[in-house]
Design a protein around this motif. Structure first.
Motif, mmCIF file in Angstrom:
data_model
loop_
_atom_site.group_PDB
_atom_site.id
_atom_site.type_symbol
_atom_site.label_atom_id
_atom_site.label_comp_id
_atom_site.label_asym_id
_atom_site.label_seq_id
_atom_site.Cartn_x
_atom_site.Cartn_y
_atom_site.Cartn_z
ATOM 1 N N LYS A 191 0.829 -1.215 0.000
ATOM 2 C CA LYS A 191 0.000 0.000 0.000
ATOM 3 C C LYS A 191 0.859 1.258 0.000
ATOM 4 O O LYS A 191 0.486 2.272 -0.609
ATOM 5 C CB LYS A 191 -0.961 -0.014 1.195
ATOM 6 C CG LYS A 191 -2.109 -1.001 1.030
ATOM 7 C CD LYS A 191 -3.237 -0.783 2.023
ATOM 8 C CE LYS A 191 -2.903 -1.252 3.388
ATOM 9 N NZ LYS A 191 -4.082 -1.219 4.295
ATOM 10 N N LEU A 192 1.999 1.203 0.691
ATOM 11 C CA LEU A 192 2.886 2.372 0.705
ATOM 12 C C LEU A 192 3.428 2.651 -0.695
ATOM 13 O O LEU A 192 3.434 3.802 -1.161
ATOM 14 C CB LEU A 192 4.036 2.139 1.682
ATOM 15 C CG LEU A 192 5.019 3.295 1.858
ATOM 16 C CD1 LEU A 192 4.296 4.534 2.401
ATOM 17 C CD2 LEU A 192 6.162 2.895 2.787
ATOM 18 N N ILE A 193 3.865 1.588 -1.382
ATOM 19 C CA ILE A 193 4.372 1.743 -2.756
ATOM 20 C C ILE A 193 3.264 2.254 -3.674
ATOM 21 O O ILE A 193 3.476 3.171 -4.487
ATOM 22 C CB ILE A 193 4.933 0.405 -3.280
ATOM 23 C CG1 ILE A 193 6.177 0.013 -2.470
ATOM 24 C CG2 ILE A 193 5.271 0.495 -4.763
ATOM 25 C CD1 ILE A 193 6.693 -1.385 -2.768
ATOM 26 N N GLY A 236 0.592 3.901 -2.834
ATOM 27 C CA GLY A 236 0.224 5.270 -2.463
ATOM 28 C C GLY A 236 1.188 6.293 -3.053
ATOM 29 O O GLY A 236 0.775 7.356 -3.521
ATOM 30 N N ILE A 237 2.498 5.955 -3.036
ATOM 31 C CA ILE A 237 3.504 6.876 -3.580
ATOM 32 C C ILE A 237 3.410 6.951 -5.099
ATOM 33 O O ILE A 237 3.377 8.041 -5.686
ATOM 34 C CB ILE A 237 4.915 6.433 -3.138
ATOM 35 C CG1 ILE A 237 5.059 6.577 -1.612
ATOM 36 C CG2 ILE A 237 5.981 7.268 -3.845
ATOM 37 C CD1 ILE A 237 6.335 5.981 -1.056
ATOM 38 N N LEU A 238 3.339 5.770 -5.747
ATOM 39 C CA LEU A 238 3.262 5.748 -7.207
ATOM 40 C C LEU A 238 1.933 6.307 -7.715
ATOM 41 O O LEU A 238 1.885 6.955 -8.770
ATOM 42 C CB LEU A 238 3.445 4.307 -7.727
ATOM 43 C CG LEU A 238 4.801 3.650 -7.465
ATOM 44 C CD1 LEU A 238 4.814 2.220 -8.003
ATOM 45 C CD2 LEU A 238 5.926 4.464 -8.120
ATOM 46 N N GLN A 271 0.073 8.599 -6.227
ATOM 47 C CA GLN A 271 -0.157 9.969 -5.742
ATOM 48 C C GLN A 271 -1.422 10.041 -4.863
ATOM 49 O O GLN A 271 -2.249 10.927 -5.017
ATOM 50 C CB GLN A 271 -0.288 10.950 -6.911
ATOM 51 C CG GLN A 271 0.947 11.051 -7.781
ATOM 52 C CD GLN A 271 0.791 12.088 -8.886
ATOM 53 O OE1 GLN A 271 0.036 13.057 -8.745
ATOM 54 N NE2 GLN A 271 1.495 11.899 -9.991
ATOM 55 N N SER A 272 -1.540 9.075 -3.945
ATOM 56 C CA SER A 272 -2.718 9.036 -3.087
ATOM 57 C C SER A 272 -2.313 9.185 -1.625
ATOM 58 O O SER A 272 -1.735 8.280 -1.028
ATOM 59 C CB SER A 272 -3.477 7.718 -3.278
ATOM 60 O OG SER A 272 -4.488 7.589 -2.300
ATOM 61 N N SER A 273 -2.628 10.331 -1.043
ATOM 62 C CA SER A 273 -2.339 10.540 0.375
ATOM 63 C C SER A 273 -3.179 9.608 1.241
ATOM 64 O O SER A 273 -2.751 9.173 2.316
ATOM 65 C CB SER A 273 -2.618 12.003 0.758
ATOM 66 O OG SER A 273 -3.961 12.348 0.473
ATOM 67 N N VAL A 310 -1.364 6.260 1.343
ATOM 68 C CA VAL A 310 -0.181 6.342 2.202
ATOM 69 C C VAL A 310 -0.599 6.270 3.670
ATOM 70 O O VAL A 310 -0.001 5.547 4.480
ATOM 71 C CB VAL A 310 0.623 7.629 1.931
ATOM 72 C CG1 VAL A 310 1.726 7.798 2.976
ATOM 73 C CG2 VAL A 310 1.216 7.601 0.527
ATOM 74 N N PRO A 352 -5.807 10.712 -7.613
ATOM 75 C CA PRO A 352 -4.921 9.542 -7.577
ATOM 76 C C PRO A 352 -5.102 8.675 -8.814
ATOM 77 O O PRO A 352 -6.058 8.829 -9.571
ATOM 78 C CB PRO A 352 -5.391 8.800 -6.321
ATOM 79 C CG PRO A 352 -6.833 9.176 -6.189
ATOM 80 C CD PRO A 352 -6.935 10.593 -6.683
ATOM 81 N N ALA A 404 -3.601 2.908 -6.840
ATOM 82 C CA ALA A 404 -3.992 3.125 -5.451
ATOM 83 C C ALA A 404 -5.359 2.505 -5.166
ATOM 84 O O ALA A 404 -5.603 1.952 -4.082
ATOM 85 C CB ALA A 404 -4.020 4.614 -5.139
#
Length: 299
Positions: free
Chosen positions: A29-31, A33-35, A37-39, A42, A119, A123
């Motif tokens: 989920k962290l990857i 979220g970063i790729l 563009q979803s806060s 993250v 996003p 995500a």
């Protein structure tokens, strides 16, 4: 292998399985979220990492609780499991409170005109995967928790469900942003606030019985009535004078004062008490701690 050892091993195996799933989900989920563009994603990943703390607490405390009696703990270590339940409930309160605060601030910001970048689909897929995996973990953990009578395991199951609920909020926010435009990101914090209230209610409901047990609260009236009816059903016991109850982890602690015929010999009275203890363990489990004191009845 004793029942206590088997119980500890079962709880540990399920908790370790959940922890491994938490690590994989949190990293994924962290990857995403970063790729993507979803806060929201993250934040959801951070929530998954917080579940690992709960898993560690359960693993450590349940192993301690399963040690049984020793020189310094005549009544065993059962309350360490209860302490773990209280800690996990506290973690749920913190997570729920943080989600409520963050959701409120984000919703207020969106209402005032702030707009987040929309996003991407990665995500959204991560959120949907999280919901599925976490619901499976919840049902698996809750089912085993009920089978082995473990409140802390049930609390940890709800920790899995809070992550699923958090992902539902993220899914609505991300999906709304993708399908309807950036201004619909307000769906994420609004749903998140509603979900956080559910989490807080569950946490309180978990914490109350745990705190009652830690402060030696009595068992429920219903259980005490079952205990009394079981004791007085034994032939030779004329009346139960007093009953004291409490709980230590999965084990009931029962102390009672009963009246018997004063003309009985010590051996006869002892046999009657043995029958009462056997009957209580048949109803409430072999690990039940029982102490029955005899008084002569008033004739």
């Amino acid at each position: 292998m004793s029942m206590t050892t088997q119980r500890t091993r079962t709880i540990s195996n399920v908790t370790i399985g959940g922890a491994m799933a938490n690590v994989a989900l949190a990293v994924g989920k962290l990857i995403a979220g970063i790729l993507g563009q979803s806060s929201a994603m993250v934040a959801d990943a951070v929530h998954s990492f917080s579940d690992l703390v709960s898993d560690v607490v359960v693993l450590v405390m349940v192993r301690v609780a399963g040690k049984g009696k020793d020189k310094n703990h005549d009544y065993g270590h059962g309350k360490f499991e209860t302490l773990a339940t209280a800690i996990v409930s506290l973690l749920l309160l913190v997570v729920g409170g943080k989600m409520l605060l963050d959701g409120f601030e984000q919703a207020l910001s969106a209402i005032r005109g702030a707009e987040l970048p929309p996003p991407s689909a990665i995500a959204l897929w991560a959120a949907l995967t999280s919901i599925l995996v976490k619901e499976i973990l919840y049902h698996w953990t809750a089912r085993v928790a009920k089978k082995v009578n473990s409140p802390v395991m049930l609390a940890n199951a709800w920790h899995h469900r809070t992550d699923a609920l958090s992902s539902i909020g993220a899914t609505l926010g991300i999906g709304g942003a993708i399908l309807l435009g950036g201004r619909w990101t307000v769906l994420d914090p609004i749903v998140g606030c509603l979900i956080s209230v559910i989490i807080l209610v569950v946490a309180v409901r978990m914490a109350i019985p745990a705190l009652s047990e830690l402060t030696d609260g009595s068992l429920s009236d219903e259980i005490e009535q079952r205990i009394e009816s079981t004791i007085v059903s034994v032939k030779g016991i004329e009346r139960m004078q007093k009953l004291y109850t409490r709980q230590s982890g999965p084990r009931f602690m029962i102390e009672a004062i009963v009246e018997v015929n004063p003309d009985l010999t010590v051996l006869q009275a002892h046999d009657i008490v043995d029958k009462a203890e056997t009957k209580l363990r048949q109803v409430f489990g072999e690990e039940t701690h029982i102490s029955i004191h005899i008084e002569p009845s008033r004739q």
